[in-house]
Design an enzyme around this catalytic site. Structure first.
Site, PDB file in Angstrom:
ATOM      1  N   VAL A  66       0.707  -1.230   0.100  1.00 42.79           N
ATOM      2  CA  VAL A  66       0.019  -0.008  -0.071  1.00 42.79           C
ATOM      3  C   VAL A  66       0.924   1.246  -0.061  1.00 42.79           C
ATOM      4  O   VAL A  66       1.879   1.128   0.674  1.00 42.79           O
ATOM      5  CB  VAL A  66      -0.836   0.146   1.419  1.00 42.79           C
ATOM      6  CG1 VAL A  66      -1.906   1.181   1.089  1.00 42.79           C
ATOM      7  CG2 VAL A  66      -1.491  -1.391   1.360  1.00 42.79           C
ATOM      8  N   SER A  67       0.370   2.203  -0.849  1.00 42.87           N
ATOM      9  CA  SER A  67       1.106   3.489  -0.872  1.00 42.87           C
ATOM     10  C   SER A  67       2.639   3.268  -1.315  1.00 42.87           C
ATOM     11  O   SER A  67       2.787   2.966  -2.074  1.00 42.87           O
ATOM     12  CB  SER A  67       1.094   4.109   0.716  1.00 42.87           C
ATOM     13  OG  SER A  67       1.570   5.334   0.650  1.00 42.87           O
TER      14      SER A  67
END
Ligand SMILES: *[C@@H]1O[C@H](CO)[C@@H](O)[C@H](O)[C@H]1NC(C)=O
Ligand SMILES: *[C@@H]1O[C@H](CO)[C@@H](O)[C@H](O)[C@H]1NC(C)=O
Length: 322
Positions: A143-144
């Site tokens: 994520v991210s």
């Protein structure tokens, strides 16, 4: 997750050995191969493994740690249930804000390897060797900053990964400074705010530059992004679709669009006959996007223990691509 009381309860039930796991996150401190940025290497190996298990790599987000990634998702629980290994890399001590190096010339290269991508690939190679894992079933999701690293690894090491799933990331090389000065830990605000827009051919050229002349296996790709992402602009989702459809030769139009999948308000677009790219647009969702472990499990076929590669043709290292 895995509250002690439940673990204790299950440990009292001898008829459920596959649900009991004493396995915990361990740190590998022995040398594991080239690791120029001194990443830390954390590993989750379930107590029970099939022969030739798959490997999932789960790089953390900025300000994150391997431990936080481990306790922040269901991956370790799923690994125990289905018998695969999870690698949780930890970012370089010299990184800014514990973000991954997704900008240096080395991290974006296969032929002049280096940076964080090389350190992570060394962890994979060490694990394949040590646990006789299935080198054709190595996956990556994050994520991210972890989603950015996912796309970096898929672009620079197509021979290592069978598939990847990036949440709220950016396209391969979007964070590279322009001109590419080879900076580590460069926060590319232009990219993050959605100002880096290229043609499919321009994006594809960046991926091909990572490994000139490479024509072998390319991993399948899943990308997820919230339309209201306030940290990493949703524009990066559209740019990543351009990049991967071009690199994978899938055509710019989806062959299938499914509303409310896997959640209400999320739209799934499938590209290419064999669905080599799945792009999930999460309406109204911010940067705080929820990891969809089940959807990713299904895409990677991580629940499979036998004849698992039905969607590929030999996997990484093979000359074939669907
Ligand atoms: C990695 O560790 C070595 C040995 O301690 C050190 O010389 C080097 O500067 C470190 N590199 C980074 C990027 O932290
Ligand atoms: C894996 O999951 C898919 C989708 O949920 C299902 O169709 C398949 O039967 C499962 N395979 C195994 C071995 O459990």
């Amino acid at each position: 997750m895995r509250p002690p009381s439940i673990t204790l309860f299950l440990s009292l039930l001898p008829s459920l050995p596959s649900l009991t796991h004493a396995a915990t996150l361990q740190q590998i401190t022995t040398p594991f191969g080239p690791n120029p940025r001194n990443l830390t290497f954390h590993l989750f190996v379930p107590d029970t493994l099939p022969s030739n298990p798959a490997i999932l790599v789960n790089p953390h987000w900025c300000h994150g740690t391997a431990q936080a990634a481990y306790s922040g998702s269901r991956w370790a629980t799923l690994a125990s249930q289905h018998g695969f290994i999870v690698i949780y890399p930890g970012s370089s001590p010299s990184s800014t804000d514990q973000c991954w190096d997704v900008s240096s010339a080395e991290t974006l290269s296969h032929t002049s390897p280096g940076g964080d991508s090389l350190g992570i690939v060394s962890m994979v190679r060490w694990t394949v060797d040590k646990y006789r894992a299935d080198a054709s079933r190595v996956f990556v999701t994050g994520v991210s900053s972890g989603g950015m690293m996912t796309q970096v690894l898929l672009g620079a090491y197509p021979d290592v990964f069978a598939a990847g799933a990036a949440f709220a990331g950016v396209p391969f090389a979007c964070y590279a400074p322009s001109p590419n000065a080879g900076a580590y830990g460069y926060w590319n605000a232009e990219c993050a705010t959605g100002k880096v827009v290229k043609t499919p051919a321009e994006w594809a050229r960046l991926v091909h530059a990572a490994w000139p002349g490479y024509e072998g296996w390319r991993p399948k790709v899943q990308i997820f992004h919230g339309t209201e992402d306030e940290v990493v602009s949703y524009v990066n989702h559209e740019e990543a679709v351009k990049l991967w459809t071009e690199v994978l030769g899938l055509g710019s139009k989806p062959v299938r669009v499914v509303k409310d999948s896997p959640l209400r308000g999320w739209t799934k677009s499938v590209y290419g006959k064999s669905g080599w790219l799945e792009a999930y647009s999460a309406e109204g969702v911010t940067h705080d996007i929820k990891v969809q472990e089940d959807t990713v499990m299904q895409f990677f076929q991580l629940n499979c223990t036998r004849d698992c590669f039905s969607w590929g043709q030999g996997g990484p290292g093979s000359k074939c691509r669907s």
